[in-house]
Motif scaffolding. Structure first.
Motif, PDB file in Angstrom:
ATOM      1  N   PRO A   1       0.827  -1.210   0.000  1.00 50.63           N
ATOM      2  CA  PRO A   1       0.000   0.000   0.000  1.00 50.63           C
ATOM      3  C   PRO A   1       0.861   1.260   0.000  1.00 50.63           C
ATOM      4  N   PRO A   2       0.319   2.370  -0.476  1.00 57.18           N
ATOM      5  CA  PRO A   2       1.079   3.618  -0.487  1.00 57.18           C
ATOM      6  C   PRO A   2       1.619   3.960   0.895  1.00 57.18           C
ATOM      7  N   GLY A   3       2.883   4.335   0.945  1.00 55.60           N
ATOM      8  CA  GLY A   3       3.510   4.704   2.193  1.00 55.60           C
ATOM      9  C   GLY A   3       4.071   3.549   2.996  1.00 55.60           C
ATOM     10  N   VAL A   4       3.783   2.298   2.595  1.00 49.81           N
ATOM     11  CA  VAL A   4       4.283   1.126   3.305  1.00 49.81           C
ATOM     12  C   VAL A   4       5.591   0.683   2.664  1.00 49.81           C
ATOM     13  N   THR A   5       6.623   0.507   3.481  1.00 50.04           N
ATOM     14  CA  THR A   5       7.949   0.222   2.944  1.00 50.04           C
ATOM     15  C   THR A   5       8.529  -1.108   3.405  1.00 50.04           C
ATOM     16  N   THR A   6       7.821  -1.850   4.244  1.00 54.45           N
ATOM     17  CA  THR A   6       8.390  -3.101   4.737  1.00 54.45           C
ATOM     18  C   THR A   6       7.307  -4.135   4.973  1.00 54.45           C
ATOM     19  N   ALA A   7       7.671  -5.397   4.772  1.00 52.71           N
ATOM     20  CA  ALA A   7       6.742  -6.512   4.933  1.00 52.71           C
ATOM     21  C   ALA A   7       7.548  -7.798   5.004  1.00 52.71           C
ATOM     22  N   VAL A   8       6.902  -8.880   5.431  1.00 53.19           N
ATOM     23  CA  VAL A   8       7.535 -10.196   5.454  1.00 53.19           C
ATOM     24  C   VAL A   8       6.548 -11.234   4.955  1.00 53.19           C
ATOM     25  N   LEU A   9       7.097 -12.361   4.478  1.00 50.86           N
ATOM     26  CA  LEU A   9       6.293 -13.512   4.096  1.00 50.86           C
ATOM     27  C   LEU A   9       5.992 -14.360   5.318  1.00 50.86           C
TER      28      LEU A   9
ATOM     29  N   VAL B   1       1.299 -12.187   3.212  1.00 49.76           N
ATOM     30  CA  VAL B   1       2.260 -11.108   3.432  1.00 49.76           C
ATOM     31  C   VAL B   1       1.779 -10.281   4.616  1.00 49.76           C
ATOM     32  N   ILE B   2       2.677 -10.028   5.572  1.00 51.36           N
ATOM     33  CA  ILE B   2       2.372  -9.141   6.695  1.00 51.36           C
ATOM     34  C   ILE B   2       3.093  -7.828   6.453  1.00 51.36           C
ATOM     35  N   ALA B   3       2.335  -6.750   6.356  1.00 54.21           N
ATOM     36  CA  ALA B   3       2.904  -5.433   6.069  1.00 54.21           C
ATOM     37  C   ALA B   3       2.739  -4.527   7.285  1.00 54.21           C
ATOM     38  N   GLY B   4       3.715  -3.650   7.501  1.00 51.08           N
ATOM     39  CA  GLY B   4       3.660  -2.700   8.601  1.00 51.08           C
ATOM     40  C   GLY B   4       3.189  -1.343   8.125  1.00 51.08           C
ATOM     41  N   LEU B   5       2.054  -0.878   8.659  1.00 53.87           N
ATOM     42  CA  LEU B   5       1.480   0.406   8.289  1.00 53.87           C
ATOM     43  C   LEU B   5       1.593   1.355   9.467  1.00 53.87           C
ATOM     44  N   ALA B   6       1.885   2.606   9.193  1.00 55.27           N
ATOM     45  CA  ALA B   6       1.959   3.630  10.238  1.00 55.27           C
ATOM     46  C   ALA B   6       1.169   4.850   9.778  1.00 55.27           C
ATOM     47  N   ARG B   7       0.113   5.132  10.495  1.00 59.53           N
ATOM     48  CA  ARG B   7      -0.669   6.333  10.207  1.00 59.53           C
ATOM     49  C   ARG B   7      -1.522   6.673  11.427  1.00 59.53           C
ATOM     50  N   ASN B   8      -1.828   7.955  11.561  1.00 55.75           N
ATOM     51  CA  ASN B   8      -2.672   8.429  12.655  1.00 55.75           C
ATOM     52  C   ASN B   8      -2.126   8.003  14.017  1.00 55.75           C
ATOM     53  N   ALA B   9      -0.801   8.161  14.191  1.00 55.85           N
ATOM     54  CA  ALA B   9      -0.136   7.838  15.458  1.00 55.85           C
ATOM     55  C   ALA B   9      -0.364   6.396  15.881  1.00 55.85           C
ATOM     56  N   GLN B  10      -0.411   5.496  14.915  1.00 54.71           N
ATOM     57  CA  GLN B  10      -0.629   4.086  15.219  1.00 54.71           C
ATOM     58  C   GLN B  10       0.073   3.203  14.188  1.00 54.71           C
ATOM     59  N   ILE B  11       0.706   2.142  14.692  1.00 54.82           N
ATOM     60  CA  ILE B  11       1.278   1.126  13.827  1.00 54.82           C
ATOM     61  C   ILE B  11       0.290  -0.041  13.746  1.00 54.82           C
TER      62      ILE B  11
ATOM     63  N   LEU C   1      -0.218  -3.970  11.871  1.00 58.14           N
ATOM     64  CA  LEU C   1       0.317  -5.074  11.088  1.00 58.14           C
ATOM     65  C   LEU C   1      -0.839  -5.706  10.337  1.00 58.14           C
ATOM     66  N   GLN C   2      -0.815  -5.547   9.021  1.00 60.82           N
ATOM     67  CA  GLN C   2      -1.916  -5.963   8.164  1.00 60.82           C
ATOM     68  C   GLN C   2      -1.507  -7.173   7.333  1.00 60.82           C
ATOM     69  N   ALA C   3      -2.315  -8.217   7.371  1.00 63.00           N
ATOM     70  CA  ALA C   3      -2.053  -9.417   6.575  1.00 63.00           C
ATOM     71  C   ALA C   3      -2.792  -9.328   5.246  1.00 63.00           C
ATOM     72  N   TYR C   4      -2.112  -9.776   4.185  1.00 59.43           N
ATOM     73  CA  TYR C   4      -2.679  -9.816   2.837  1.00 59.43           C
ATOM     74  C   TYR C   4      -2.530 -11.229   2.283  1.00 59.43           C
ATOM     75  N   ALA C   5      -3.549 -11.704   1.597  1.00 59.19           N
ATOM     76  CA  ALA C   5      -3.464 -13.000   0.918  1.00 59.19           C
ATOM     77  C   ALA C   5      -2.743 -12.815  -0.406  1.00 59.19           C
ATOM     78  N   ILE C   6      -1.721 -13.643  -0.644  1.00 57.20           N
ATOM     79  CA  ILE C   6      -0.964 -13.513  -1.884  1.00 57.20           C
ATOM     80  C   ILE C   6      -1.830 -13.840  -3.095  1.00 57.20           C
ATOM     81  N   GLY C   7      -2.688 -14.836  -2.966  1.00 52.49           N
ATOM     82  CA  GLY C   7      -3.499 -15.233  -4.110  1.00 52.49           C
ATOM     83  C   GLY C   7      -4.395 -14.129  -4.625  1.00 52.49           C
TER      84      GLY C   7
END
Length: 352
Positions: A264-272, A279-289, A291-297
């Motif tokens: 997603p825009p502004g997200v720079t790191t993730a892991v499998l 994929v687990i991505a780290g989002l930071a916005r509105n003074a909060q981190i 961890l959002q999971a996404y299905a690869i399929g």
């Protein structure tokens, strides 16, 4: 450690934030390897901030890694830090003579693999901790070496069995990913001439995940709105990509890797995840981190794994050797674990 002060344990801001772990419904058939919520730990590279407070971890920490092993400052030593109270355990472990520690990754059975660098050559050592967390042995992995330049942007990941080491070196802005056997020293390498950084190394079987951070080539942006790495430029900036590399392939060009997810825009790191399906991505916005999971399929969001109050950005995510707990590097100057906040301004890298 000098200057450390204790934070009130129950009811503190940090503790309250971690009680806000929010497991949201997950799509049927998608198995997250991250279990029991995600434990978040922070480190900041080469930060010279004042130490933040540590407090005892919650009871749930008994099922999570107890110790953090960090690379101190400019790589002169390794330190072990207890998650329960933030205290250092035992004496620092000095780097091999004439070398500097660079990166560290957790392996199995209470061991860690750490890279050291000098004279355009990366070598690897294995650190073992005793049951009480005290550093026990630091031994050279004799046949495992990687030629090339290790930089602050280099990255390291060890597969769950501890027998394959992935490492990133650079030649200018061009990166190279090496996978070397800890047993035999056999090595494969995938390179690219496209300017960009490779981070977020994570293993799923023979598949190596990484985040591609494209950089504009000298002279400006490439034509057509696409970056040199194949990711796209949006109004909010560069869209980073989580890509996957089948390490069973022969050495060659890194373009053989495949796009798993445009972050997603502004997200720079993730892991499998360890099963390679998420994929687990780290989002930071509105003074909060978050961890959002996404299905690869489907490449769609499926679950918010954790939320943490923080004004920092997510700089890095790392899994422990089981794949069941994540470390999150933020820029707010602290190490977080469930119910614990640890000082980490003196650490250039950390693993648990």
């Amino acid at each position: 450690m000098d200057g450390r002060r204790k934070v009130p344990a129950p009811g503190s801001r940090t503790g309250a934030a971690w009680k806000g772990l929010l497991p949201v419904g997950v799509a049927a058939g998608v198995a997250l390897v991250i279990g029991g919520g995600v434990d978040v730990v922070h480190h900041r590279q080469r930060a010279e901030k004042s130490e933040h407070a540590a407090k005892p971890a919650a009871k749930s920490m008994r099922t999570t890694p107890r110790y953090v092993v960090g690379v101190r400052g400019q790589g002169s030593a390794l330190v072990v830090r207890d998650l329960r109270d933030g205290d250092d355990v035992g004496l620092p472990v000095a780097a091999p003579q004439g070398r500097r520690f660079q990166r560290i990754s957790a392996a199995k059975n209470g061991t860690y693999v750490v890279s050291s660098y000098a004279a355009r050559k990366v070598t690897f050592q294995r650190l073992e901790l005793g049951k009480n967390g005290h550093p026990k042995d630091l031994e050279e992995i004799p046949r495992a070496t990687v030629p090339g330049v290790s930089t602050p942007y280099s990255d390291l990941a060890v597969n769950p069995d501890g027998d394959r080491i992935a490492y990133v070196t650079y030649r200018g802005t061009a990166s190279r990913v090496d996978v070397v056997s800890a047993r035999t020293g056999a090595r494969k390498a995938w390179t690219t001439k496209r300017p960009g950084r490779v981070g977020g190394l994570s293993w799923a079987g023979d598949i190596l995940g990484f985040v591609w951070n494209p950089l504009p080539p000298p002279g400006g942006r490439p034509a057509g709105g696409a970056t040199a790495g194949g990711a796209t430029r949006k109004a909010g900036g560069i869209r980073y990509q989580m890509r996957t590399l089948d390490t069973r392939l022969p050495s060659g060009d890194l373009k053989v890797s495949k796009v798993a997810l445009n972050l997603p825009p502004g997200v720079t790191t993730a892991v499998l995840s360890r099963d390679g399906r998420t994929v687990i991505a780290g989002l930071a916005r509105n003074a909060q981190i978050s961890l959002q999971a996404y299905a690869i399929g489907t490449r769609r969001p499926i679950k918010v794994v954790a939320r943490q109050r923080s004004t920092g950005r997510v700089a890095r995510l790392d899994a422990d050797h089981t794949g069941g707990h994540l470390l999150v590097s933020s820029s707010d100057g602290r190490l977080y674990a469930e119910g614990a906040a640890l000082p980490a301004g003196d650490l250039a890298d950390a693993a648990w």
